[in-house]
Design a protein around this motif. Structure first.
Motif, PDB file in Angstrom:
ATOM      1  N   SER A   1       0.818  -1.208   0.000  1.00 29.12           N
ATOM      2  CA  SER A   1       0.000   0.000   0.000  1.00 29.12           C
ATOM      3  C   SER A   1       0.856   1.264   0.000  1.00 29.12           C
ATOM      4  O   SER A   1       2.051   1.235   0.275  1.00 29.12           O
ATOM      5  CB  SER A   1      -0.926  -0.008   1.209  1.00 29.12           C
ATOM      6  N   ILE A   2       0.212   2.359  -0.314  1.00 29.32           N
ATOM      7  CA  ILE A   2       0.834   3.684  -0.370  1.00 29.32           C
ATOM      8  C   ILE A   2      -0.109   4.646   0.339  1.00 29.32           C
ATOM      9  O   ILE A   2      -1.316   4.568   0.128  1.00 29.32           O
ATOM     10  CB  ILE A   2       0.977   4.167  -1.838  1.00 29.32           C
ATOM     11  N   SER A   3       0.422   5.555   1.147  1.00 35.61           N
ATOM     12  CA  SER A   3      -0.378   6.653   1.714  1.00 35.61           C
ATOM     13  C   SER A   3       0.291   7.963   1.348  1.00 35.61           C
ATOM     14  O   SER A   3       1.505   8.104   1.518  1.00 35.61           O
ATOM     15  CB  SER A   3      -0.471   6.543   3.236  1.00 35.61           C
ATOM     16  N   ARG A   4      -0.494   8.905   0.864  1.00 36.29           N
ATOM     17  CA  ARG A   4       0.059  10.213   0.480  1.00 36.29           C
ATOM     18  C   ARG A   4      -0.982  11.294   0.759  1.00 36.29           C
ATOM     19  O   ARG A   4      -2.173  11.078   0.562  1.00 36.29           O
ATOM     20  CB  ARG A   4       0.348  10.258  -1.027  1.00 36.29           C
ATOM     21  N   ILE A   5      -0.506  12.461   1.156  1.00 34.18           N
ATOM     22  CA  ILE A   5      -1.383  13.617   1.354  1.00 34.18           C
ATOM     23  C   ILE A   5      -1.464  14.373   0.032  1.00 34.18           C
ATOM     24  O   ILE A   5      -0.443  14.851  -0.476  1.00 34.18           O
ATOM     25  CB  ILE A   5      -0.859  14.509   2.498  1.00 34.18           C
ATOM     26  N   TYR A   6      -2.684  14.428  -0.551  1.00 35.54           N
ATOM     27  CA  TYR A   6      -2.889  15.082  -1.856  1.00 35.54           C
ATOM     28  C   TYR A   6      -4.145  15.952  -1.815  1.00 35.54           C
ATOM     29  O   TYR A   6      -5.148  15.564  -1.208  1.00 35.54           O
ATOM     30  CB  TYR A   6      -3.119  14.026  -2.949  1.00 35.54           C
ATOM     31  N   PHE A   7      -4.094  17.068  -2.541  1.00 35.66           N
ATOM     32  CA  PHE A   7      -5.329  17.838  -2.741  1.00 35.66           C
ATOM     33  C   PHE A   7      -6.175  17.169  -3.812  1.00 35.66           C
ATOM     34  O   PHE A   7      -5.690  16.359  -4.611  1.00 35.66           O
ATOM     35  CB  PHE A   7      -5.013  19.299  -3.131  1.00 35.66           C
ATOM     36  N   LEU A   8      -7.453  17.539  -3.846  1.00 35.11           N
ATOM     37  CA  LEU A   8      -8.342  17.169  -4.943  1.00 35.11           C
ATOM     38  C   LEU A   8      -9.175  18.405  -5.226  1.00 35.11           C
ATOM     39  O   LEU A   8      -9.764  18.983  -4.309  1.00 35.11           O
ATOM     40  CB  LEU A   8      -9.248  16.002  -4.520  1.00 35.11           C
ATOM     41  N   GLU A   9      -9.192  18.843  -6.502  1.00 33.70           N
ATOM     42  CA  GLU A   9      -9.957  20.033  -6.861  1.00 33.70           C
ATOM     43  C   GLU A   9     -10.819  19.731  -8.077  1.00 33.70           C
ATOM     44  O   GLU A   9     -10.358  19.093  -9.033  1.00 33.70           O
ATOM     45  CB  GLU A   9      -9.009  21.215  -7.192  1.00 33.70           C
ATOM     46  N   CYS A  10     -12.048  20.203  -8.042  1.00 33.71           N
ATOM     47  CA  CYS A  10     -12.956  20.093  -9.190  1.00 33.71           C
ATOM     48  C   CYS A  10     -12.521  21.103 -10.242  1.00 33.71           C
ATOM     49  O   CYS A  10     -12.210  22.263  -9.909  1.00 33.71           O
ATOM     50  CB  CYS A  10     -14.381  20.374  -8.729  1.00 33.71           C
ATOM     51  N   SER A  11     -12.520  20.699 -11.506  1.00 33.25           N
ATOM     52  CA  SER A  11     -12.096  21.640 -12.554  1.00 33.25           C
ATOM     53  C   SER A  11     -13.052  22.825 -12.669  1.00 33.25           C
ATOM     54  O   SER A  11     -12.696  23.854 -13.233  1.00 33.25           O
ATOM     55  CB  SER A  11     -11.980  20.916 -13.900  1.00 33.25           C
TER      56      SER A  11
END
Lengths: 387, 387
Positions: free
Chosen positions: A108-118
């Motif tokens: 597994s991998i854990s990462r802190i990422y943003f998510l933005e709607c276009s």
């Protein structure tokens, strides 16, 4: 010292009774009412609507899962993880079907990422709206720690064939939301995610499985993921032909515009706040880049004539919200407050006018232009994007 | 490829109906039941008990706030943030009383930090118990993004006097939980925290205000904080005389043992799991140090005769849980699986026997010894600390 307003008063009374017991799964205080915003007075059914993160009232870089923005095309399906599966097929040597438990047993991998709607900040493309609230204007961006499995690993296990250049990802919602993803991204940092902020994905975020494409526009991160098909061309789904394309001034359309480009927002103070008077104020906000890591954030109080560096708070992580702060000594006069960021590719967030010059006014997607707040001399703050 | 068990089967059926609408504040799927553990069959009232984080079933480095461990001395008070205040007094030039709103307007800090109870793993001090579950044995540690105000800034604003060497911190719970904190820590990285994982503190974590002392034992991080008093000596509260001291073999007691020293745990696979057979398995866990930043984690499968480096996942943050991973090719024979970590001060997590040699068996606090899991040849996993 900035705006310290402590004063000598009687302290809080001391409680005398035992409080509540330990509990299996906690919830927030009943005194807290902060909520996602959605427009309840439109003709758009709430099953195919969006809700927005209260950026003004969230702290740090992690968005609480309960307040992560939403955008659904046919509502949130209720999926039993014990029967849900992910099928990988098409141009592969070994089509495979994975249960959720099988995926969770893999590395597994854990990462802190943003998510933005276009579509975030889309209302501002044609000049600022009368909306004056960072949540309503810009609340389609959130940031979580995502956990899952490398998509490249899964594709290699299936024996993805050399002529596979695209991967069609399809969700298990009623609209079968689907996007085509270039194999380059699929074999790079793409994940099949099952975790969000330490626990299973929330239903609104694709429980039990979603595609996660770090730095790419929200709708491509297909939720309730049920199928990945390797293809030798894009599938040209509805969401990449009639929707989620950018109609240019010459009548052609930009298609597959996945990268969310560098952007920043001042979240406090922001529209709807009132500064009680001249003095020192903490200006804080978030910055992010789908292309890499934020290197600097600058702030202007004079509408862009001059810029001053803000402080970036560690850790500044690639493709994640970064928190910035700056102490502003407000002189009590009208101000036009805005931030702009630069990422490690050298890209600096442009004025919206520069974007319009290239992309025209036909599309509202991918508005990463500089967003401003107007501070009036009476301290009231409104949308600064209005001409 | 590690233990990929995908197989060709019929895919998930496609839903036909619209799902749920957008919502103001989300909650987890009704299919998810993971909970904090607490013993419901003891004479200890549940208002002065502890509950433990399901480390086996949480991912990454952020602990979901709903699953953060609890330890209360008189239950969770219900506090109205509009009337709660923090008083700073004692050896200061200007005693001040702050409302929660006043604190939230000050310059803020957000940091990802672990919090561990000094009693964590205490049951293992005198040899492993029959408990075989990472949650029950070691679940008094969690990690969140905390947001608040620098305590040093508040103390400077109050004009803390040169002869103030300790700060008494007192909570607004019925037990008036209180600890004395050396001024050195108070003027270093201590925070008055109001935020946890992007939203206000959960009630169990001190809503609306708690003291946060990065890397220091849980009980010193006083919850429901109502009062800070600058003193020229420690207050010698109940919690630093009769409790939370470490009784040594010679009859004296270690007192004010604040640092939580380097420690690591393998969370998966762990007690209660059964490996279905020889093959490749992902071994994962968490490591942390109250003294600084984790530099390395090593894993043994032979009870400490040999050690192999595990992979540390970025970001590795000071005084935060770090996630480690290692791919283990299990040969199907009995194994004694354990991890040990080293921090940037050069301290390596010791065997429990080494701790006992110095500290004896009178106290169970501050057990940061190496914790083991026994893997039987049939794949069952139990507590490996038992002789």
């Amino acid at each position: 010292m900035v705006a310290c307003r402590g004063k000598s008063e009687a302290p809080t009374p001391e409680p005398r009774a035992l409080g509540a017991a330990v509990s299996p799964y906690g919830s927030r205080s009943r005194f807290e009412k902060t909520a996602r915003y959605f427009n309840q007075n439109t003709k758009v059914p709430l099953e195919e609507a969006s809700s927005r993160t209260p950026l003004h009232d969230t702290y740090g870089i992690i968005t609480p899962s309960s307040l992560h923005f939403e955008r659904h095309h046919s509502g949130v399906p209720e999926i039993d993880p014990s029967t849900h599966t992910l099928t990988i097929h098409g141009l592969v040597d070994r089509p495979l079907v994975f249960t959720v438990d099988e995926l969770k047993r893999l590395p597994s991998i854990s990462r802190i990422y943003f998510l933005e709607c276009s579509g975030n900040s889309g209302s501002e493309w044609r000049g600022g709206t009368t909306e004056s609230d960072v949540q309503r204007l810009h609340g389609l961006t959130s940031c979580s720690e995502w956990t899952g499995v490398s998509l490249a690993m899964l594709l290699r296990e299936c024996g993805v064939q050399p002529n596979a250049t695209w991967i069609l990802a399809e969700g298990a919602d009623a609209s079968k939301h689907a996007r085509s993803i270039p194999i380059r991204k699929a074999m790079d940092d793409a994940m099949v995610a099952y975790g969000q902020n330490g626990e299973p994905l929330r239903p609104e975020q694709g429980y039990p499985l979603r595609l996660f494409l770090p730095g790419w526009e929200g709708n491509a991160n297909v939720k309730w993921l049920r199928r990945l098909k390797a293809l030798d061309q894009p599938a040209m789904t509805r969401e990449e032909t009639s929707k989620y394309t950018d109609l240019m001034p010459d009548g052609t359309a930009r298609q597959f515009t996945f990268d969310m480009e560098p952007k920043s927002l001042i979240t406090r103070p922001s529209g709807g706040d009132t500064l009680p008077g001249a003095g020192l104020y903490e200006v804080t906000g978030i910055a992010w880049s789908g292309r890499g890591t934020i290197k600097s954030v600058e702030i202007t109080t004079d509408g862009g004539a001059s810029w001053i560096a803000a402080e970036l708070q560690a850790p500044v992580l690639p493709r994640a919200h970064a928190r910035f702060r700056w102490s502003w000594k407000w002189d009590g006069r009208e101000a036009l407050l805005a931030s702009r960021c630069t990422d490690d590719t050298g890209y600096t967030q442009p004025p919206l006018t520069a974007l319009i010059k290239v992309r025209g006014m036909n599309s509202q997607y991918h508005n990463n232009g500089i967003q401003a707040w107007k501070v009036a001399s009476d301290g009231t703050i409104t949308n600064g994007n209005r001409a």
